[in-house]
Design a protein around this motif. Structure first.
Motif, PDB file in Angstrom:
ATOM      1  N   GLU A   1       0.561  -1.349   0.212  1.00  0.00           N
ATOM      2  CA  GLU A   1       0.080  -0.126  -0.074  1.00  0.00           C
ATOM      3  C   GLU A   1       0.793   1.080   0.058  1.00  0.00           C
ATOM      4  OE1 GLU A   1      -2.659   1.884   3.352  1.00  0.00           O
ATOM      5  OE2 GLU A   1      -3.588  -0.468   2.376  1.00  0.00           O
TER       6      GLU A   1
ATOM      7  N   LYS B   1      -6.138   5.958  -4.262  1.00  0.00           N
ATOM      8  CA  LYS B   1      -4.850   6.894  -5.187  1.00  0.00           C
ATOM      9  C   LYS B   1      -3.891   6.815  -3.375  1.00  0.00           C
ATOM     10  CE  LYS B   1      -2.949   8.482  -8.807  1.00  0.00           C
ATOM     11  NZ  LYS B   1      -3.154   9.424 -10.134  1.00  0.00           N
TER      12      LYS B   1
ATOM     13  N   PRO C   1      -2.675   7.128  -0.358  1.00  0.00           N
ATOM     14  CA  PRO C   1      -2.341   6.691   1.221  1.00  0.00           C
ATOM     15  C   PRO C   1      -1.915   6.903   1.746  1.00  0.00           C
ATOM     16  CG  PRO C   1       0.053   6.702  -0.271  1.00  0.00           C
ATOM     17  CD  PRO C   1      -1.616   7.126  -1.210  1.00  0.00           C
TER      18      PRO C   1
ATOM     19  N   GLN D   1      -4.210   0.762  -3.180  1.00  0.00           N
ATOM     20  CA  GLN D   1      -4.015   1.641  -3.534  1.00  0.00           C
ATOM     21  C   GLN D   1      -4.483   1.404  -5.056  1.00  0.00           C
ATOM     22  OE1 GLN D   1      -0.194   2.300  -2.855  1.00  0.00           O
ATOM     23  NE2 GLN D   1      -0.390   4.965  -3.140  1.00  0.00           N
TER      24      GLN D   1
END
Length: 331
Positions: free
Chosen positions: A61, A185, A187, A209
């Motif tokens: 991620e 998109k 984090p 993600q």
């Protein structure tokens, strides 16, 4: 899953502790090191052994790598389910092991509190902008109630929440879904969503993600695809909805919650909106081009912005086109 590597992987007290922690939530390797009081390289070695034995699995991620349990008491394979039950029984029957696990969970609670504090600080930094935007449209609760009604009473099956943001939609609809994939998109937004979703049972929601223009999923994976206040960020909404059609199953439903067309140009500058809402004609055109048949539309007026909910279903023709594309790719 093979017995010998499984037994070898469990022949270490630290790895037993890791498995009991993962039964509660996903954790990054650094977080595991913090809970266990061990160095990160040492914990990484334990993680590798557990993953090699198919007891745990990694998930990237952004720059973080999270670890989650690959087994559960009620899930396949049978050997994995039996192992999960054995670990749970061991904690209840072995007083020393139970005490060690309880201490680990106290440290885990501190990590959860830290996540929540970080999420609250992030939203506090942007609260002024978001509160101003909320004043312009209808309140969240009526929109959520209308969306829930338009999705019907049946199970949502495998649900994809595109642009999950704070994770509110994933939280709201998880009880009605067999599984939820919550994609964003950013984090930082995924960490905020994780703080919200920590209270759900482990394995209920997968945080992923990815970009909505190139969804990181195979074709035909989802029964329901949801876009909640995210499509107006798309430079090419038709491309985004084509991706939604690709990952939807035949007859899968789509719901888009967004603004009706408006002239608030300031939203481009202050909130990075690429589109100033959508007309019904535009949305139905997007649906048709992507292979969806529009079903219903509902408007919820606010002070100066109207929230709209559009629903649709993937058509048989779109499914046939997906199959032909897959055949060409495989050929």
């Amino acid at each position: 899953m093979r017995l010998e590597p499984l037994l070898k992987a469990l022949a270490d007290p630290t790895r037993l502790r890791i498995m009991r922690l993962l039964a509660h939530m996903e954790l990054a390797v650094g977080e595991l090191a913090q809970v266990l009081g061990q160095s990160q390289p040492r914990v990484s070695r334990h993680v590798r052994i557990l993953c090699d034995a198919s007891l745990a699995e990694r998930r990237k991620e952004g720059s973080w790598v999270f670890l989650r349990a690959a087994i559960g008491e009620g899930s396949a394979p049978p050997l994995g389910a039996a192992t999960a039950r054995l670990l749970a029984v061991s904690e209840s029957d072995d007083a020393a092991f139970a005490a060690r696990c309880a201490e680990d969970r106290r440290h885990l609670a501190a990590i959860r509190a830290s996540r929540q504090a970080s999420a609250e600080a992030y939203f506090a930094r942007h609260a002024g902008d978001w509160d101003t935007l909320r004043l312009l449209h209808s309140p969240d609760l009526p929109v959520e109630q209308a969306l829930a009604a338009m999705l019907g009473e049946a199970s949502l099956g495998a649900l994809l929440d595109v642009g999950t943001g704070t994770g509110r939609m994933a939280e709201l609809f998880a009880p009605r879904a067999e599984r939820v994939a919550a994609l964003d998109k950013s984090p930082e937004m995924l960490r905020a969503a994780r703080a919200r979703l920590d209270k759900l049972p482990s394995g209920t929601v997968d945080l992923v993600q990815g970009d909505f223009t190139a969804l990181p999923f195979a074709a035909g994976q989802f029964d329901t695809v949801l876009f909640h206040q995210v499509l107006h960020y798309a430079q090419e909404p038709e491309q985004v909805l084509a991706e939604a059609a690709r990952v939807a199953r035949p007859g899968g439903q789509l719901a888009v919650v967004d603004f009706a067309a408006h002239d608030r140009e300031d939203l481009r500058e202050r909130h990075a909106h690429a589109r100033l809402g959508f007309t019904d004609e535009q949305m139905m055109g997007f649906f048709a081009d992507a292979g969806f048949a529009g079903e219903a539309v509902r408007a919820l007026p606010g002070q100066s912005l109207t929230v709209k909910i559009w629903t649709a279903r993937k058509t048989a023709a779109a499914h046939g086109a997906d199959a032909r594309l897959l055949e060409r790719e495989e050929g």
